[in-house]
Design an enzyme around this catalytic site. Structure first.
Site, PDB file in Angstrom:
ATOM      1  N   ARG A  22      -6.160  -9.656   5.605  1.00 18.34           N
ATOM      2  CA  ARG A  22      -5.422  -9.408   6.702  1.00 18.34           C
ATOM      3  C   ARG A  22      -5.690 -10.092   7.891  1.00 18.34           C
ATOM      4  NH1 ARG A  22      -4.883  -2.666   6.831  1.00 18.34           N
ATOM      5  NH2 ARG A  22      -4.575  -2.774   4.664  1.00 18.34           N
ATOM      6  N   SER A 113      -0.366  -2.900   5.722  1.00 19.48           N
ATOM      7  CA  SER A 113      -0.417  -1.435   5.583  1.00 19.48           C
ATOM      8  C   SER A 113       0.199  -0.838   7.090  1.00 19.48           C
ATOM      9  CB  SER A 113      -1.592  -1.068   5.658  1.00 19.48           C
ATOM     10  OG  SER A 113      -1.688   0.334   5.447  1.00 19.48           O
ATOM     11  N   HIS A 114      -0.671  -0.252   7.900  1.00 18.67           N
ATOM     12  CA  HIS A 114      -0.194   0.459   9.058  1.00 18.67           C
ATOM     13  C   HIS A 114      -0.545  -0.374  10.453  1.00 18.67           C
ATOM     14  CE1 HIS A 114      -4.522   0.658   8.041  1.00 18.67           C
ATOM     15  NE2 HIS A 114      -4.463   0.971   9.195  1.00 18.67           N
ATOM     16  N   ASP A 280       3.409   5.285   5.811  1.00 17.13           N
ATOM     17  CA  ASP A 280       3.103   4.129   6.468  1.00 17.13           C
ATOM     18  C   ASP A 280       3.799   2.800   6.323  1.00 17.13           C
ATOM     19  OD1 ASP A 280       1.662   3.533   4.282  1.00 17.13           O
ATOM     20  OD2 ASP A 280      -0.001   2.426   5.233  1.00 17.13           O
ATOM     21  N   ASP A 282       3.307   0.334   4.192  1.00 20.52           N
ATOM     22  CA  ASP A 282       3.552   0.093   2.804  1.00 20.52           C
ATOM     23  C   ASP A 282       3.723   1.280   1.913  1.00 20.52           C
ATOM     24  OD1 ASP A 282       0.997   0.562   3.449  1.00 20.52           O
ATOM     25  OD2 ASP A 282      -0.022  -0.725   1.839  1.00 20.52           O
ATOM     26  N   ASP A 284       1.522   3.817   1.430  1.00 20.07           N
ATOM     27  CA  ASP A 284       0.350   4.479   0.668  1.00 20.07           C
ATOM     28  C   ASP A 284      -0.007   5.645   1.271  1.00 20.07           C
ATOM     29  OD1 ASP A 284      -0.822   2.743   2.296  1.00 20.07           O
ATOM     30  OD2 ASP A 284      -1.941   1.831   0.944  1.00 20.07           O
ATOM     31  N   ARG A 285       0.058   5.774   2.593  1.00 25.07           N
ATOM     32  CA  ARG A 285      -0.328   6.916   3.413  1.00 25.07           C
ATOM     33  C   ARG A 285       0.667   7.869   3.727  1.00 25.07           C
ATOM     34  NH1 ARG A 285      -4.342   4.667   8.372  1.00 25.07           N
ATOM     35  NH2 ARG A 285      -5.539   3.085   6.769  1.00 25.07           N
ATOM     36  N   LYS A 379      -3.207   4.625  -3.443  1.00 25.11           N
ATOM     37  CA  LYS A 379      -2.934   6.198  -2.803  1.00 25.11           C
ATOM     38  C   LYS A 379      -1.355   6.077  -2.660  1.00 25.11           C
ATOM     39  CE  LYS A 379      -4.247   4.242   1.838  1.00 25.11           C
ATOM     40  NZ  LYS A 379      -5.557   3.240   1.881  1.00 25.11           N
TER      41      LYS A 379
HETATM   42  C1  G1P Z   1      -8.991   1.788   6.463  1.00 24.68           C
HETATM   43  C2  G1P Z   1      -9.462   3.145   6.310  1.00 24.68           C
HETATM   44  C3  G1P Z   1      -9.644   3.227   4.694  1.00 24.68           C
HETATM   45  C4  G1P Z   1      -8.388   2.731   3.883  1.00 24.68           C
HETATM   46  C5  G1P Z   1      -7.944   1.417   4.348  1.00 24.68           C
HETATM   47  C6  G1P Z   1      -6.786   0.732   3.716  1.00 24.68           C
HETATM   48  O1  G1P Z   1      -9.971   0.952   6.275  1.00 24.68           O
HETATM   49  O2  G1P Z   1     -10.589   3.806   6.958  1.00 24.68           O
HETATM   50  O3  G1P Z   1     -10.006   4.612   4.389  1.00 24.68           O
HETATM   51  O4  G1P Z   1      -8.731   2.839   2.523  1.00 24.68           O
HETATM   52  O5  G1P Z   1      -7.795   1.256   5.972  1.00 24.68           O
HETATM   53  O6  G1P Z   1      -5.558   1.886   4.017  1.00 24.68           O
HETATM   54  P1  G1P Z   1     -11.146   0.569   7.421  1.00 24.68           P
HETATM   55  O7  G1P Z   1     -10.347  -0.124   8.762  1.00 24.68           O
HETATM   56  O8  G1P Z   1     -12.003   1.826   7.913  1.00 24.68           O
HETATM   57  O9  G1P Z   1     -12.149  -0.532   6.786  1.00 24.68           O
HETATM   58 ZN    ZN Z   2      -1.032   1.498   3.850  1.00 21.70          ZN
END
Ligand code: G1P
Ligand code: ZN
Length: 546
Positions: A22, A113-114, A280, A282, A284-285, A379
């Site tokens: 990312r 993702s988010h 979110d 993508d 998955d949340r 997820k």
């Molecule tokens: C974060 C969340 C983790 C999740 C990941 C991807 O990762 O804490 O539980 O699996 O996003 O969605 P982190 O930024 O804490 O490494």
């Molecule tokens: Zn996501």
């Protein structure tokens, strides 16, 4: 076929984090940056010739450009076929479902993702293996090693493909099939849940829901399943059109970012919605809300675990469950009562794959708004929402009543996560180093009513392949069931993010209505004192509290 070998030099920052690589869009836009990473993935895959790959993303800025590049590179690297979502779109759980349904070799997901999108936002790429789940650490590390030595990549010289029409086309010797992004996923959901019962709930006219797709990928999935198939009123899905910059918003389903949804659920009166949910970037949340009532993701996991036997798709009930280490221990109590195993894994979905594949568990989740089951290997936001809908339809109870009953039976784990974002990397590293050095002296120490039972740097041995993951977060467990956990995020793109997870257990039902931050205040203070958060980060307060 006109395949070109392009000379390149390694980039030194392509190590995948918690969930793939990312970076800011501007980083991905550097010449060769995306191509280097994609070639490194392909170089680490054996026996890929002639095989099928799945490809899609959450539609954020740079998705379309990246898809065209990856297709031409897949053709030049000998793949037989690529299944790509129309418009380049596929949610993360849908990629997983498509890989499994078509028995594909693997898949590439384009998403951050988010994280916010747009030209100034973030982009990301990750590889999923043939079980539909994220590549295990062994593979991501091999990909990283490859990025450090790469000298050239292969790409087919061809025009961009038209990706908005369903159907097959050729790209060199490879076939590209543009598929409906929703179909396979929606079909899978009908086997897991009692659609008839959920439809009856909506048809009753007594139940209204709002689903906030946050202008991200879940819009088309939610519209098809909730409104078209289950009969939810038109307009149930808000912000349903995926946009390249998520409408300028932050596509993270929590109380801070899903503000429109939270406002709707805070309304009163006969037409106020009974149920609210969001997903979110993508897909998955998930976040689940009742009327003026927030369900913490850790509680949601525990409640799903306690009720999974009621659903048509899970006739065997709970086979076993897993949670990431920082996730609250609420689900452990459910597993104990049901007499099934509960696994504690490092943060990130990739650690659930082996447990799911070997049927040690059929449900898993994380505190970070993620829950899922053995139906895919990611997820799954909408799946969790359908689960809750199915539960409400069967139990004929409100979200709040379901949660309160659960607390009465199992006790309540008050839980919060404090994030300190964009901290200087060196300061964050020093904080963790200092904590690590303190671990041994913490054992047996008391802080008021809190006596340390165990303090360690979490290490995980995968029960299936015996691989070991070290330094997965510092945890301090107290004799009364309370806990403080510290770890650095592996998904951020600017500086470091310190995450502090705090919980305490309350068995007494008359004490289940306390304010979370207030009831955890002493532990929050201890968390700062023990780690020297203010001292190392210079921050007085967290950036985000969830
Ligand atoms: C974060 C969340 C983790 C999740 C990941 C991807 O990762 O804490 O539980 O699996 O996003 O969605 P982190 O930024 O804490 O490494
Ligand atoms: Zn996501």
């Amino acid at each position: 076929m006109n395949i070109k070998e392009i000379n390149t030099k390694p980039f030194d920052d392509q190590r995948p984090g918690t969930s793939g690589l990312r970076k800011q869009v501007t980083v991905f836009q550097q010449p060769h940056y995306l191509e280097n990473f994609v070639q490194s993935i392909f170089d680490c895959l054996e026996e890929k010739t002639g095989r099928t790959l799945v490809l899609g993303g959450d539609g954020r800025y740079y998705n379309r450009t990246a898809i065209q590049t990856i297709l031409k590179m897949a053709a030049a690297n000998g793949f037989g076929k690529v299944l790509v979502g129309a418009g380049g779109l596929l949610s993360t759980p849908a990629v997983s479902a498509v890989i499994r349904h078509h028995e594909a070799f693997g898949g590439i997901i384009l998403s951050a993702s988010h994280n916010p999108g747009g030209p100034d936002g973030d982009f990301g790429i990750k590889y999923n293996i043939s079980n539909g789940g994220p590549a295990p650490e062994k593979l991501t590390e091999a990909i990283y090693a490859r990025t450090c030595e790469l000298s050239h990549y292969r790409v087919l010289q061809a025009d961009d493909l038209e990706l908005d029409q369903l159907g097959e086309q050729s790209l060199g010797n490879m076939t590209v099939e543009v598929i409906d992004p929703v179909k396979d996923y929606a079909e899978l959901m009908t086997h897991l849940f009692d659609f008839g019962r959920i439809k009856a709930l909506f048809d009753s006219g007594l139940f209204q829901m709002v689903f906030d797709a946050m202008h991200a990928i879940t819009g088309p999935y939610a519209k098809e399943i909730l409104e078209n198939q289950l009969g939810a009123a038109a307009g149930t899905v808000i912000n349903g059109e995926p946009l390249e910059d998520f409408g300028g918003g932050h596509p993270d389903p929590n109380l801070a970012h899903a503000t429109e949804l939270v406002e709707r659920l805070n309304q009163s009166g006969p037409h106020a919605p009974n149920f609210g949910a969001a997903s979110d970037g993508d897909g998955d949340r998930n976040m689940v809300l009742g009327r003026r009532f927030f369900v913490t993701p850790s509680d949601s996991l525990a409640i799903l675990a306690a009720n999974v036997h009621r659903l048509p798709g899970y006739p065997q009930g709970l086979a076993g469950v897993a949670r990431s280490m920082p996730t609250s221990m609420a689900v452990d109590r459910v597993a104990e009562r049901l007499g099934v195993d509960c696994y504690e894994t490092p943060t990130g979905w990739k650690f659930f794959g082996n447990l799911l594949d070997n049927r040690k568990i059929n449900l898993c989740g994380e505190e970070s708004f993620g829950t899922g089951s053995d139906h895919v290997r990611e997820k799954d936001g909408l799946w969790a929402v359908l689960f809750w809908l199915n539960l409400i339809a069967m139990r004929q109870q409100s979200v709040e009543d379901i949660v309160r009953e659960h607390w009465c039976l199992y006790g309540r784990n008050y839980y919060t996560r404090h994030d300190y974002e964009a901290v200087e990397q060196d300061s964050a590293d020093s904080l963790m180093k200092n904590l690590r050095a303190k671990i041994t002296e913490l054992a047996g120490q008391s802080f008021g009513e809190y006596e340390v039972q165990l303090a360690d740097d979490f290490q995980y041995t995968d029960p299936v392949d015996k691989s070991v993951s070290e330094q997965q977060g510092i945890r301090i467990l107290f004799t009364n069931g309370a806990r403080i956990v510290y770890r650095l995020s592996g998904t951020g793109t600017q500086g470091a993010t310190l995450r502090v997870y705090i919980e305490r257990f309350e068995p007494e039902a008359s004490l289940h209505d306390l304010d979370t931050q207030a009831t955890l205040a002493q532990l929050i203070k201890m968390a700062d004192e023990i780690a020297g958060i203010k001292q190392f980060t210079g921050r007085d307060a967290p950036t985000v509290i969830t």
